[in-house]
Design an enzyme around this catalytic site. Structure first.
Site, PDB file in Angstrom:
ATOM      1  N   ASP A  41       0.855  -1.171   0.000  1.00  8.55           N
ATOM      2  CA  ASP A  41       0.000   0.000   0.000  1.00  8.55           C
ATOM      3  C   ASP A  41       0.900   1.231   0.000  1.00  8.55           C
ATOM      4  OD1 ASP A  41      -2.990   0.762   0.415  1.00  8.55           O
ATOM      5  OD2 ASP A  41      -1.886   2.079   1.781  1.00  8.55           O
ATOM      6  N   ASN A  87      -2.268  12.955  -4.338  1.00  3.88           N
ATOM      7  CA  ASN A  87      -3.354  13.502  -5.160  1.00  3.88           C
ATOM      8  C   ASN A  87      -3.746  14.900  -4.716  1.00  3.88           C
ATOM      9  OD1 ASN A  87      -3.697  11.383  -6.981  1.00  3.88           O
ATOM     10  ND2 ASN A  87      -5.072  10.282  -5.616  1.00  3.88           N
ATOM     11  N   HIS A 111      -4.284  14.724  -9.442  1.00  2.00           N
ATOM     12  CA  HIS A 111      -4.574  13.332  -9.790  1.00  2.00           C
ATOM     13  C   HIS A 111      -3.726  12.831 -10.953  1.00  2.00           C
ATOM     14  CE1 HIS A 111      -7.872  12.531  -7.013  1.00  2.00           C
ATOM     15  NE2 HIS A 111      -8.130  13.811  -7.137  1.00  2.00           N
ATOM     16  N   ASP A 134      -1.710   9.467 -10.786  1.00  2.00           N
ATOM     17  CA  ASP A 134      -1.771   8.409 -11.800  1.00  2.00           C
ATOM     18  C   ASP A 134      -0.371   8.011 -12.244  1.00  2.00           C
ATOM     19  OD1 ASP A 134      -4.521   8.486 -11.651  1.00  2.00           O
ATOM     20  OD2 ASP A 134      -4.800   9.469 -13.599  1.00  2.00           O
ATOM     21  N   GLU A 141      -4.491   2.580  -4.251  1.00  2.19           N
ATOM     22  CA  GLU A 141      -3.032   2.536  -4.168  1.00  2.19           C
ATOM     23  C   GLU A 141      -2.528   1.220  -3.598  1.00  2.19           C
ATOM     24  OE1 GLU A 141      -4.483   4.434  -0.321  1.00  2.19           O
ATOM     25  OE2 GLU A 141      -5.063   4.490  -2.410  1.00  2.19           O
TER      26      GLU A 141
END
Length: 191
Positions: A69, A77, A82, A86, A112
């Site tokens: 994680d 973000n 974002h 990404d 994530e």
């Protein structure tokens, strides 16, 4: 002769239609089993991979399941947008593919979170590989100098002598992952 030509043309057309249908079905299967952003298999495909690893463990071939994680990903973000988030996910997927062996599996489970199956690997051997992977993720460099991404990893071995099932293995790895997060993040812990 005309009838033979007509049949030949009809067969050629049907063969082309069949090829197109097979191609379309393969594309749909890929879309159903892979994450569009990273290109990695998705949660659904990972479940099938894990079931296969559990069966192999029951037959004497241990593997290690790891859950990764990305730490504080929401902040990536929120602070950088974002599109940068990404790119972090895509880069993490590339790092996973590069770090793992050919017979290992990696998938994006959602958000994530990533899953990894290290086939034929004991927890002791997995520990070193996963710690190297953790470091490689932390060593990623970005155009933004203040951006640093780390990961927490929980893992568990699928042992042949256990009557393990996929759900209990996931629970153990998940518990180890949460413990790694509670103990400061950017670390790996067995479960």
């Amino acid at each position: 002769e005309a009838q033979r030509r007509a049949l030949t043309e009809a067969n050629v057309q049907r063969e082309a239609e069949i090829r197109e249908r097979v191609r379309a079905e393969a594309e749909l299967m890929h879309l159903a089993t892979h994450d569009a952003l990273t290109g990695l298999p998705n949660r659904r495909a990972f479940g099938q991979m894990l079931e296969a690893a559990v069966r192999a463990a029951r037959e004497g071939q241990p593997s290690t399941l790891a859950l990764l994680d990305l730490d504080h990903f929401k902040a990536v973000n929120d602070e950088h947008g974002h599109s940068q988030g990404d790119e972090v996910l895509r880069s993490t997927a590339r790092t996973l593919r590069a770090a793992l062996r050919n017979d290992d599996d990696a998938a994006r489970l959602g958000g994530e979170e990533f899953g990894v199956i290290l086939r034929g690997t004991s927890a002791a051997d997995a520990s070193a590989l996963l710690d190297r992977l953790r470091q490689e993720i932390a060593d990623q460099r970005w155009d933004l100098p203040d951006l640093r991404v780390t990961t927490s990893i929980g893992f568990t071995e699928l042992l042949p002598e256990e009557s393990v099932d996929a759900r209990s293995a996931l629970r153990r790895a998940d518990a180890a992952l949460y413990e790694a997060k509670e103990h400061g993040r950017d670390r790996i812990l067995p479960g």
